[in-house]
Motif scaffolding. Sequence first.
Motif, mmCIF file in Angstrom:
data_model
loop_
_atom_site.group_PDB
_atom_site.id
_atom_site.type_symbol
_atom_site.label_atom_id
_atom_site.label_comp_id
_atom_site.label_asym_id
_atom_site.label_seq_id
_atom_site.Cartn_x
_atom_site.Cartn_y
_atom_site.Cartn_z
ATOM 1 N N HIS A 270 16.600 104.332 -27.748
ATOM 2 C CA HIS A 270 17.077 103.342 -26.770
ATOM 3 C C HIS A 270 16.906 103.855 -25.339
ATOM 4 O O HIS A 270 16.490 103.112 -24.443
ATOM 5 C CB HIS A 270 18.543 103.011 -27.051
ATOM 6 N N HIS B 214 21.454 106.282 -16.731
ATOM 7 C CA HIS B 214 21.537 105.621 -18.035
ATOM 8 C C HIS B 214 21.434 106.642 -19.168
ATOM 9 O O HIS B 214 22.223 106.642 -20.112
ATOM 10 C CB HIS B 214 20.424 104.568 -18.156
ATOM 11 N N HIS C 177 24.302 107.784 -21.937
ATOM 12 C CA HIS C 177 24.115 107.843 -23.396
ATOM 13 C C HIS C 177 24.352 109.251 -23.917
ATOM 14 O O HIS C 177 24.819 109.430 -25.043
ATOM 15 C CB HIS C 177 22.742 107.309 -23.789
HETATM 16 FE FE LIG Z 1 22.101 101.684 -22.794
#
Ligand SMILES: [Fe+2]
Length: 444
Positions: free
Chosen positions: A58, A144, A148
């Motif tokens: 992701h 980001h 994560h």
């Molecule tokens: Fe995300």
Amino acid sequence: MTTTERPATEGEQLRSRIAAELERTRARTALLTDAVDDDDLVRQHSTLMSPLVWDLAHVGNQEELWLVRDVGGREPVRRDIDDLYDAFKQPRRDRPALPLLPPAEARAYVRTVRDKVYDLLDGIRFTDRKLVEDGFAFGMIVQHEQQHDETMLATHQLRSGGPVLDAPPPPEPRARVGGEVLVPAGPFTMGTSTDPWALDNERPAHTVDLPAYAIDAAPVTNGQYRAFIADGGYDEPRWWSGAGWRHRVEAGLSAPMHWRRDGDGWAYRRFGRWSPVRDDEPVVHVCFHEAEAYAAWAGKRLPTEAEWEKAARWDPATGRSRRYPWGDADPVGTHANLGQRHLWPAPVGAYPEGASPLGVHQLIGDVWEWTSSTFRGHPGFVAFPYREYSEVFFGDDYRVLRGGSFGTDRSACRGTFRNWDYPIRRQIFSGFRCARDARPGEAA
Ligand SMILES: [Fe+2]
């Protein structure tokens, strides 16, 4: 915002800073995903979390969408997997059943994307579009991935089995810190319009006028929280909101997550190791409802988000708001417990150099601090670069947390940085401090 051409040297400096941040961040991602075997990478360790291998791909997919395709205008690497790694289309509980890229393929994918990003970074002009001004899109992707990484660290904490992560313990206290700090009534600047990598929900800077209040000089500690438990705090509905009490009963809450009775005392499990609860550390793994109940029991309340930020940033000598409690300089090791350098919160008093001008300690790092505020846009908010970053979460469902934890990277932590979560969540590294209205005659 300037649109004039910068001297080449400034662009070069920004380019190398971005490359360094991308590399530093990827090293952390590698550490978190290389620490376990392939079985553990594809397994779901809690229905609250994704398999680690989902987070990994992701992160690469978001980097592909924003940097390779949008900023770089390049051909897609893997358009066929966009839906699989869309956090809005795939609820966390369903992610293990998806035809995810296996670990080796996921690693190869993120490497391919990253190589393309380094390639396009070489030729980029940071003045062409608002998205790349001051390297924003790259900063957004760094943050980001770091966010994560913190989520993956929380997954590690939920994982059963022996320890696989190691780090030295946090520093010991170097100052006696306790009690409350009185914050005088008056306006301060909340949010920012100038921090180049600040996200849309931190913008714009605006004036907020607050009445006088008192705020704890330190986060609530395990020792203080144990007194609440020992006093029957979990059995007494009057300390809890209606929704909080219902959740307390339904979920069977009786202590912070990862705690168990240990003789007369308590022990907690941290990344696969049990140890006795240490009283002078900030309490962590409590939900908003628990924080709110403790505060009521203590005769106080949670701070609003604005109260937290004024205590963290407002400098009474200049009237200015700083980027961090200690000033405008980026965090270093003596300021705060950030970046997974340690695997748990530091005892109160461990970071005197990180205190705010008013003498409030450990606002940054250690534990995310619940505030009483629901998540809203600042006045003048404009979604950028996409509504799904924060705007779709605005409303009454979420409470704001501030300040970052021991698992938060410095790139994703500022005096203005805002986090949000459901009030029942406690698998995150969440703690709190208390506040109260100033009493008549108390305000200076
Ligand atoms: Fe995300």
